[in-house]
Design a protein around this motif. Structure first.
Motif, PDB file in Angstrom:
ATOM      1  N   TYR A 245     -14.918  49.941 -31.301  1.00 40.58           N
ATOM      2  CA  TYR A 245     -15.254  51.028 -32.206  1.00 40.58           C
ATOM      3  C   TYR A 245     -15.788  50.465 -33.520  1.00 40.58           C
ATOM      4  CZ  TYR A 245     -14.818  55.448 -34.698  1.00 40.58           C
ATOM      5  OH  TYR A 245     -15.084  56.585 -35.414  1.00 40.58           O
ATOM      6  N   PRO A 246     -16.925  50.968 -34.022  1.00 42.74           N
ATOM      7  CA  PRO A 246     -17.526  50.376 -35.227  1.00 42.74           C
ATOM      8  C   PRO A 246     -16.760  50.672 -36.501  1.00 42.74           C
ATOM      9  CG  PRO A 246     -18.803  52.271 -34.500  1.00 42.74           C
ATOM     10  CD  PRO A 246     -17.793  52.009 -33.421  1.00 42.74           C
ATOM     11  N   GLY A 247     -15.949  51.721 -36.520  1.00 39.56           N
ATOM     12  CA  GLY A 247     -15.181  52.050 -37.713  1.00 39.56           C
ATOM     13  C   GLY A 247     -13.802  51.437 -37.677  1.00 39.56           C
ATOM     14  N   VAL A 248     -12.931  51.953 -38.550  1.00 35.64           N
ATOM     15  CA  VAL A 248     -11.549  51.500 -38.615  1.00 35.64           C
ATOM     16  C   VAL A 248     -10.708  52.417 -37.738  1.00 35.64           C
ATOM     17  CG1 VAL A 248      -9.578  51.031 -40.103  1.00 35.64           C
ATOM     18  CG2 VAL A 248     -11.889  50.646 -40.953  1.00 35.64           C
ATOM     19  N   SER A 249      -9.953  51.848 -36.830  1.00 34.73           N
ATOM     20  CA  SER A 249      -9.104  52.636 -35.946  1.00 34.73           C
ATOM     21  C   SER A 249      -7.837  51.861 -35.660  1.00 34.73           C
ATOM     22  CB  SER A 249      -9.830  52.967 -34.630  1.00 34.73           C
ATOM     23  OG  SER A 249     -10.118  51.774 -33.907  1.00 34.73           O
ATOM     24  N   GLY A 250      -6.829  52.579 -35.218  1.00 29.80           N
ATOM     25  CA  GLY A 250      -5.552  51.948 -34.915  1.00 29.80           C
ATOM     26  C   GLY A 250      -4.553  52.986 -34.445  1.00 29.80           C
ATOM     27  N   SER A 251      -3.297  52.611 -34.396  1.00 25.86           N
ATOM     28  CA  SER A 251      -2.231  53.499 -33.936  1.00 25.86           C
ATOM     29  C   SER A 251      -1.040  53.381 -34.874  1.00 25.86           C
ATOM     30  CB  SER A 251      -1.819  53.161 -32.501  1.00 25.86           C
ATOM     31  OG  SER A 251      -1.402  51.811 -32.402  1.00 25.86           O
ATOM     32  N   LEU A 252      -0.242  54.435 -34.908  1.00 27.94           N
ATOM     33  CA  LEU A 252       0.926  54.512 -35.772  1.00 27.94           C
ATOM     34  C   LEU A 252       2.090  55.089 -34.982  1.00 27.94           C
ATOM     35  CD1 LEU A 252      -0.780  56.077 -38.934  1.00 27.94           C
ATOM     36  CD2 LEU A 252      -0.157  53.682 -38.636  1.00 27.94           C
ATOM     37  N   VAL A 253       3.292  54.730 -35.389  1.00 26.14           N
ATOM     38  CA  VAL A 253       4.510  55.253 -34.781  1.00 26.14           C
ATOM     39  C   VAL A 253       5.314  55.951 -35.866  1.00 26.14           C
ATOM     40  CG1 VAL A 253       6.626  54.709 -33.528  1.00 26.14           C
ATOM     41  CG2 VAL A 253       4.535  53.430 -33.051  1.00 26.14           C
ATOM     42  N   GLY A 254       5.667  57.199 -35.603  1.00 25.14           N
ATOM     43  CA  GLY A 254       6.432  57.973 -36.567  1.00 25.14           C
ATOM     44  C   GLY A 254       7.904  58.019 -36.225  1.00 25.14           C
ATOM     45  N   GLU A 255       8.530  59.083 -36.611  1.00 24.96           N
ATOM     46  CA  GLU A 255       9.959  59.264 -36.389  1.00 24.96           C
ATOM     47  C   GLU A 255      10.196  59.961 -35.056  1.00 24.96           C
ATOM     48  OE1 GLU A 255      11.397  61.383 -39.756  1.00 24.96           O
ATOM     49  OE2 GLU A 255      10.628  59.930 -41.215  1.00 24.96           O
ATOM     50  N   SER A 256      11.452  60.008 -34.666  1.00 26.11           N
ATOM     51  CA  SER A 256      11.830  60.627 -33.390  1.00 26.11           C
ATOM     52  C   SER A 256      12.642  61.888 -33.646  1.00 26.11           C
ATOM     53  CB  SER A 256      12.633  59.651 -32.537  1.00 26.11           C
ATOM     54  OG  SER A 256      13.840  59.291 -33.202  1.00 26.11           O
ATOM     55  N   TYR A 257      12.549  62.793 -32.683  1.00 24.62           N
ATOM     56  CA  TYR A 257      13.300  64.043 -32.761  1.00 24.62           C
ATOM     57  C   TYR A 257      13.512  64.557 -31.344  1.00 24.62           C
ATOM     58  CZ  TYR A 257      14.538  68.874 -33.862  1.00 24.62           C
ATOM     59  OH  TYR A 257      15.178  70.084 -33.938  1.00 24.62           O
ATOM     60  N   ASN A 258      14.754  64.856 -31.051  1.00 21.89           N
ATOM     61  CA  ASN A 258      15.098  65.452 -29.758  1.00 21.89           C
ATOM     62  C   ASN A 258      14.626  64.578 -28.591  1.00 21.89           C
ATOM     63  OD1 ASN A 258      16.300  67.392 -28.157  1.00 21.89           O
ATOM     64  ND2 ASN A 258      14.484  68.722 -28.106  1.00 21.89           N
ATOM     65  N   GLY A 259      14.741  63.241 -28.761  1.00 21.52           N
ATOM     66  CA  GLY A 259      14.419  62.321 -27.670  1.00 21.52           C
ATOM     67  C   GLY A 259      12.954  61.972 -27.548  1.00 21.52           C
ATOM     68  N   ARG A 260      12.106  62.471 -28.441  1.00 19.34           N
ATOM     69  CA  ARG A 260      10.678  62.164 -28.381  1.00 19.34           C
ATOM     70  C   ARG A 260      10.236  61.544 -29.701  1.00 19.34           C
ATOM     71  NH1 ARG A 260       6.966  66.823 -26.198  1.00 19.34           N
ATOM     72  NH2 ARG A 260       7.888  68.004 -27.920  1.00 19.34           N
ATOM     73  N   ILE A 261       9.298  60.598 -29.600  1.00 18.33           N
ATOM     74  CA  ILE A 261       8.812  59.847 -30.751  1.00 18.33           C
ATOM     75  C   ILE A 261       7.372  60.265 -31.030  1.00 18.33           C
ATOM     76  CG2 ILE A 261       8.375  57.550 -31.684  1.00 18.33           C
ATOM     77  CD1 ILE A 261      10.467  56.497 -29.743  1.00 18.33           C
ATOM     78  N   ALA A 262       7.090  60.508 -32.287  1.00 18.63           N
ATOM     79  CA  ALA A 262       5.730  60.878 -32.693  1.00 18.63           C
ATOM     80  C   ALA A 262       4.853  59.632 -32.747  1.00 18.63           C
ATOM     81  CB  ALA A 262       5.757  61.578 -34.044  1.00 18.63           C
ATOM     82  N   THR A 263       3.825  59.602 -31.935  1.00 20.27           N
ATOM     83  CA  THR A 263       2.845  58.518 -31.949  1.00 20.27           C
ATOM     84  C   THR A 263       1.491  59.095 -32.330  1.00 20.27           C
ATOM     85  OG1 THR A 263       2.266  58.777 -29.615  1.00 20.27           O
ATOM     86  CG2 THR A 263       4.113  57.316 -30.146  1.00 20.27           C
ATOM     87  N   ALA A 264       0.700  58.309 -33.010  1.00 15.76           N
ATOM     88  CA  ALA A 264      -0.589  58.805 -33.485  1.00 15.76           C
ATOM     89  C   ALA A 264      -1.630  57.712 -33.402  1.00 15.76           C
ATOM     90  CB  ALA A 264      -0.483  59.319 -34.924  1.00 15.76           C
TER      91      ALA A 264
END
Length: 747
Positions: A245-264
């Motif tokens: 990808y020519p731009g800036v990209s990546g992934s992040l990990v957030g907090e968890s709630y009710n057994g599921r984790i927020a990923t972005a």
């Protein structure tokens, strides 16, 4: 004696490399701790955000280009009333929320359509200077953000007019799946638009509302972090040597709630060509964030984590054994020969030479013993028996190689091997399906835009002036790279005007022909034609031929595998990799996926994903039929993608790849270290043995010349000194024999 080469450096290097490889094996194959989210899931979110950023950037650029192109074409023709301008613009393109024409001298609104456009943001800086008429983001009283695009209408007999079109910066109209949400974020982390939270009105329980509130807060936090990350330079943000990808990209990990984790995943809007400076969307500083809550999964089987530690321990044991073999059988005899030869060269002939037991060292040692006897002046009456050395030093080297291969081969070929029982996260199948639907949407929109271009071009053709028509076609060809040729056809199929390449096929004047069609079957590549009739000129049609390479470029996306666009009969129209025109799909299972996706369900056909196992491999496939409106939705085409699950960053496959890499590194270790010993020690030692035996047999004419400054070279230098001593001794004996003996007489 300087030991720049010899036996010691390669053995020392072998020790170091064995220990380093053992440590690396223990680290990459041993217990690495449980990861919160598998890397495959994070990479999928990153790719999804990249796809969304590409779609948004292309949509913004296309809208700006269409408005500028329309204004330029109007300026070249006769004056048109403002109401007519907005009416034709609305009939040709259904992409703007509101359009307005105002007089630049008086500021009076001459015509308006759709959403009311506020004019308080218009000032001198907007209309003059280096950033004149550049698109601006404006916030409405409702809180929504609109992108304002401007173009000047400059007619000869009228004051200049300003054409303004507004469109929303909403999330691209793509399938987000069941749980994914997406946001468009401005510089500083401000969320401009979101999608995926629309189900809030349908929630009935407090638990569901709490979870939705948690996800909305996570989207806000992750969007702020993503905006900070995208402030980096795209070159320094990625790993050295990587592309994609020519731009800036990546992934992040957030907090968890009710057994599921927020990923972005996040991606800044970037031009498809890094050297292209014309992209309006890439210069707005926007970022697309795609968030998906996932359930934490176990990354690898617990038993496999111990394999790395066991493999590292086995390598240390085998490496120590190999080093011991080289020390005992090669280095120690060679150093002993070096000391013995130097002793003889200094004239110390008091004790016999310690002859090694076997190999080239035994041959050299026995030759040195014979030379010691000759230097002492005694007759060499012992019979020198030749020592049989079929292998010599090559034997220990071969044994060492076999010992190390006993580790390399099992680790590289047997350790952590996978089969069709590998568990693939369910989100990977859904992501494959959703991203395939996004690709299908991109191709569908591109064809719809192409047909809209033909409609817009047809409205600009007036009269029988072929020169003016050619200019209009050439302008359209310059502004859009998707076409290989544009031409105007008469009712009889004759080319009245043309820009670009020669037409590949004709266009019949029948009214029931679709505005988009594929011809050229039996040729080298399909020919995609889009056409639109010219108003008030019966039978004449403006036709554009879309380059297949342009469609192929829309299908190339990292992390999606091989992608193809097939027609209703399953024949290939475009592909991300090479293909034969109108060929069938390579697997029957893929054809079944396409047929299943084409079955009408509810309002129409829907996309689907499938994971199927063949032999020892696992394949993830998806099919997305064209839907969503426009002329391309009626083609019956389908985008289908598939890729081997080994391409995913799944822990089991990563361990297998790392095991293969460890085995290959072990092979490289064998080649480097043992090859060094063979070239620097084994071969010169064999030649030294031959030369020492010849010298012991009385060859005093051949000069012993050392080639290397190492142990072998030191022994050769000692032999040369011994040769010179023997030669001097022989000359003295010959001289004494040649001198006359004195006669003794009695009285």
């Amino acid at each position: 004696m300087p030991l720049l080469g010899g036996i010691r450096p390669p053995i020392a290097l072998l020790c170091v490399l064995v220990l380093a490889l053992a440590g690396l094996t223990a680290k990459v194959l041993g217990p690495a701790g449980e990861k919160v989210v598998p890397e495959a899931v994070l990479s999928a979110q990153q790719h999804f955000a990249e796809d969304g950023a590409i779609a948004l950037r292309a949509s913004i650029d296309e809208r700006v280009a269409d408005l500028n192109r329309t204004a330029a074409a109007l300026n070249e023709g006769s004056p048109v009333e403002p109401e007519r301008v907005l009416s034709d613009l609305g009939k040709t393109y259904q992409k703007w929320t509101g359009t307005t024409v105002l007089d630049l001298e008086t500021g009076k609104v001459l015509a308006a359509r759709g959403e009311t456009i506020p004019l308080g943001w218009l000032d001198k800086d907007v209309l003059t200077g280096g950033k004149a008429l550049k698109p601006r983001m404006v916030r409405l009283e409702t809180g929504d953000v609109r992108l304002m695009t401007m173009a000047v209408l400059d007619f000869d007999d009228r004051p200049q007019q300003l054409l303004i079109a507004s469109n929303s910066l909403s999330v691209p109209a793509i399938n987000l799946g069941q749980f994914r949400s997406m946001a468009v974020v401005a510089t500083g982390g401000e969320v401009l638009a979101t999608a995926g939270f629309e189900q809030s009105e349908a929630l009935n329980s407090d638990q569901e509302r709490k979870e939705l509130s948690f996800l909305q807060k996570q989207m806000s936090k992750l969007s702020g972090r993503a905006a900070d990350e995208t402030e980096q330079n795209p070159v320094s943000a990625r790993e050295p040597g990587s592309r994609g990808y020519p731009g800036v990209s990546g992934s992040l990990v957030g907090e968890s709630y009710n057994g599921r984790i927020a990923t972005a995943g996040y991606a800044s809007l970037a031009s498809s060509d890094p050297e292209e400076k014309q992209s309006v969307g890439a210069g707005l500083g926007l970022t697309v964030v795609a968030m998906l809550p996932v359930v934490q999964q176990q990354t690898a089987a617990p038993g496999r984590e111990l394999y790395g530690l066991l493999a590292a321990g086995a390598l240390v044991v085998l490496g120590l054994f190999a080093v011991t073999v080289l020390l005992v059988t090669v280095q120690r005899p060679l150093l002993r020969l070096f000391l013995e030869s130097r002793r003889l060269a200094r004239g110390d002939l008091t004790r016999p030479v310690a002859v090694p037991r076997w190999g080239e060292a035994a041959r050299i040692g026995r030759a040195l013993e014979h030379l010691r006897v000759q230097l002492g002046g005694a007759a060499d009456e012992s019979e020198r028996r030749p020592v049989k050395t079929r292998l010599g030093v090559r034997g220990p080297l071969a044994l060492t190689a076999v010992v190390l291969l006993l580790w390399c081969v099992p680790v590289g070929l047997l350790l952590n091997r996978t089969d069709d029982s590998v568990s693939v996260p369910a989100s990977m199948v859904s992501d494959q399906r959703d991203r395939t639907d996004l690709v299908a949407d991109r191709v569908r929109r591109a064809l719809n835009e192409a047909q809209a271009d033909m409609v817009s071009t047809s409205r600009l053709i007036h009269g029988d002036d072929s020169g003016a028509t050619t200019k209009v076609l050439e302008a359209g060809l310059r502004e859009h790279t998707r076409y290989q040729s544009l031409y105007l056809l008469s009712a009889d199929g004759d080319v009245l005007a043309r820009a670009g390449e020669e037409p590949s096929a004709g266009w019949s004047g029948e009214e029931d022909l679709p505005p988009v069609r594929v011809v050229g079957k039996g040729g080298k590549k399909p020919v995609i034609q889009v056409g639109a009739p010219v108003p008030d000129r019966k039978g004449e049609t403006v036709v554009g031929e879309v380059r297949v390479e342009f469609l192929n470029s829309l299908l190339k996306r990292p992390g999606l595998g091989e992608v193809r666009v097939v027609d209703a009969k399953g024949q290939t129209i475009a592909a991300s990799d090479g293909f034969l025109a109108f060929e069938k799909l390579p697997r029957d299972a893929l054809a079944d996926v396409v047929r299943a996706g084409s079955v009408p369900v509810g309002a129409g056909p829907v996309e689907n994903g499938l994971l199927f196992r063949e032999g020892s491999g696992v394949t993830v496939a998806a099919a997305a039929p064209f839907s969503g409106g426009g002329v391309a939705a009626d083609l019956g085409w389908t985008a289908v993608s598939w890729q081997n699950a080994k391409d995913f960053q799944i822990a089991a496959y990563q361990l297998e790849d790392r095991s293969v890499l460890a085995g290959l590194l072990g092979l490289a270790l064998i080649v480097v270290c043992l090859g060094w010993v063979f070239l620097v020690v084994a071969r010169p030692l064999r030649a030294l043995a031959t030369g020492a035996e010849k010298l012991a047999d009385g060859d005093l004419k051949t000069v012993q010349y050392p080639r290397y400054q190492d142990e072998v070279g030191a022994v050769i230098r000692s032999l040369e000194l011994i040769r010179q001593q023997l030669q001097v001794r022989k000359q003295n004996q010959a001289r004494r024999l040649a001198e006359p003996q004195p006669v003794v007489r009695g009285r």
